[in-house]
Design a protein around this motif. Structure first.
Motif, PDB file in Angstrom:
ATOM      1  N   ILE A   2      16.241  31.239   8.233  1.00  0.00           N
ATOM      2  CA  ILE A   2      17.180  29.915   8.507  1.00  0.00           C
ATOM      3  C   ILE A   2      16.026  29.257   9.192  1.00  0.00           C
ATOM      4  N   ASP A   4      15.796  25.984  11.889  1.00  0.00           N
ATOM      5  CA  ASP A   4      16.560  24.912  11.843  1.00  0.00           C
ATOM      6  C   ASP A   4      15.481  23.465  12.642  1.00  0.00           C
ATOM      7  N   ILE A  31      18.686  33.146  13.533  1.00  0.00           N
ATOM      8  CA  ILE A  31      17.731  31.436  13.017  1.00  0.00           C
ATOM      9  C   ILE A  31      16.224  31.779  13.170  1.00  0.00           C
ATOM     10  N   GLU A 173      19.844  15.578   8.432  1.00  0.00           N
ATOM     11  CA  GLU A 173      19.978  17.462   8.849  1.00  0.00           C
ATOM     12  C   GLU A 173      21.636  16.263   9.794  1.00  0.00           C
ATOM     13  N   PHE A 198      19.418  21.561   7.925  1.00  0.00           N
ATOM     14  CA  PHE A 198      19.964  22.623   8.758  1.00  0.00           C
ATOM     15  C   PHE A 198      19.632  22.342  10.014  1.00  0.00           C
ATOM     16  N   THR A 200      21.214  21.601  13.939  1.00  0.00           N
ATOM     17  CA  THR A 200      21.981  22.294  14.965  1.00  0.00           C
ATOM     18  C   THR A 200      22.441  21.508  16.472  1.00  0.00           C
ATOM     19  N   PHE A 211      26.971  25.095  11.615  1.00  0.00           N
ATOM     20  CA  PHE A 211      26.811  26.544  10.986  1.00  0.00           C
ATOM     21  C   PHE A 211      28.409  26.165  10.330  1.00  0.00           C
ATOM     22  N   VAL A 214      28.138  23.155   7.459  1.00  0.00           N
ATOM     23  CA  VAL A 214      28.003  23.521   6.418  1.00  0.00           C
ATOM     24  C   VAL A 214      28.652  24.896   5.973  1.00  0.00           C
ATOM     25  N   ALA A 224      22.069  26.589  -0.996  1.00  0.00           N
ATOM     26  CA  ALA A 224      22.377  26.675   0.143  1.00  0.00           C
ATOM     27  C   ALA A 224      20.440  27.594   0.531  1.00  0.00           C
ATOM     28  N   GLU A 225      19.751  27.837  -0.336  1.00  0.00           N
ATOM     29  CA  GLU A 225      19.471  28.119   0.273  1.00  0.00           C
ATOM     30  C   GLU A 225      17.758  27.379   0.644  1.00  0.00           C
ATOM     31  N   ALA A 228      19.363  25.941   4.013  1.00  0.00           N
ATOM     32  CA  ALA A 228      19.037  26.300   5.041  1.00  0.00           C
ATOM     33  C   ALA A 228      17.531  26.826   5.120  1.00  0.00           C
ATOM     34  N   TRP A 229      17.156  27.000   4.363  1.00  0.00           N
ATOM     35  CA  TRP A 229      15.130  26.933   4.771  1.00  0.00           C
ATOM     36  C   TRP A 229      14.196  25.769   4.016  1.00  0.00           C
TER      37      TRP A 229
END
Length: 238
Positions: A2, A4, A31, A173, A198, A200, A211, A214, A224-225, A228-229
C-alpha cells in the motif's frame, strides 16, 4: 503493498500528538510507503517546513516527501526545489490552494504549476467542488504537467469524473472527512483505472476513513492492486 500518496508529517495548529505518529500509524494499517508534506510548510512557512521535513526523511526509507510550494512565493519555491530534489527524498510537489489563498484559477497557481511541470514532478493539489474541473483545464494548458486532484473534489467527486476523463494527466485520490455511500465505486466505474490512487490525509484524518471508503467499493484483482500501490509506484517512479 500500500502506498499512501496524501499524508503529512508534523503537528497541526490544534491539539494533536502526531509529530512522531507517521510510522506507527502506517504500521497499524499496513501502509508500506507514504508520501508526506510538512504541516509547517502547508499552513505556515513553506521553506522552513520543507527543510525540517528533509531532516526527518534522511536515513529512513518508508517516507518520501512533497516539496510544498506556496504559489505566492515562487522564488522561494524554486530555491527549495533546487536544494531538495538532489537529495532523492522528494518525489513531488504539494500545493494547498486554500491556505495560500491561491485558487486553481489564479495566475499564481498557474505559474506555480508551470514551474512544477518544468521540473518533471507530479503535483498534489487541493481540490474541492468544481475546482477539480479548473485543475483539469489548467493541466491541459500546461505541457507535461501531471496533477493529483487531492480529495478528488470532495463533495464534487462527480466533477472529478468529468475532469479525469477530460485530461489523461490528471489523477484522483479519495481522502475526505466524509464517506458518502457509493462515492468510490461510482468513480472507479467511470474513470480509467490507471489514474486512481490511494490517499488518507493522515495524520490529519485517521486512515480508517479512507480504508473503509475504498473497501466499500469492493475492488478486486488488478483494480485493487492499481489503487493500492501500482499506479502510485509508476507515477512517482518508486
Amino acid at each position: 503493498m500500500i502506498i499512501d500518496v496524501h499524508a503529512h508529517w508534523g503537528p497541526w495548529f490544534f491539539t494533536m500528538d502526531v509529530a512522531e505518529a507517521n510510522l506507527a500509524t502506517m504500521d497499524r494499517y499496513g501502509i508500506d510507503r507514504a508520501i508526506v508534506s510538512a504541516t509547517e510548510a502547508v499552513i505556515y512557512d513553506a521553506g522552513a517546513g520543507n527543510r525540517a521535513l528533509a531532516e526527518r526523511l534522511d536515513g529512513q526509507d518508508r517516507l518520501l516527501g512533497y516539496v510544498t510550494v506556496n504559489p505566492r512565493r515562487l522564488d522561494q519555491a524554486a530555491r527549495d526545489l533546487d536544494e531538495l530534489l538532489p537529495t532523492g527524498r522528494f518525489v513531488g510537489v504539494k500545493i494547498h490552494t486554500d491556505y495560500t489563498a491561491s485558487p486553481v484559477t489564479s495566475p499564481q497557481t498557474r505559474d506555480a504549476l508551470a514551474l512544477v511541470a518544468s521540473r518533471g514532478l507530479p503535483a498534489l493539489v487541493h481540490t474541492w467542488g468544481t475546482s477539480v474541473l479548473d485543475l483539469a483545464r489548467l493541466c491541459l494548458d500546461t505541457p507535461g504537467l501531471r496533477v493529483i486532484a487531492g480529495h478528488m473534489g470532495a463533495d464534487g467527486f462527480r466533477h472529478a469524473i468529468e475532469a479525469a476523463n477530460a485530461c489523461d494527466r490528471l489523477y484522483l485520490e479519495p481522502c475526505w472527512s466524509h464517506a458518502p455511500a457509493g462515492r468510490i465505486a461510482e468513480v472507479v466505474a467511470a474513470v480509467d483505472g490507471r489514474r486512481l490512487l490511494f490517499g488518507t490525509d493522515a495524520t490529519l484524518i485517521d486512515p480508517s476513513s479512507a480504508f473503509g471508503a475504498v473497501a466499500a467499493a469492493g475492488l478486486t484483482g488488478e483494480a485493487a492492486e492499481r489503487v493500492a500501490w501500482r499506479n502510485a509506484a509508476e507515477l512517482f517512479q518508486i
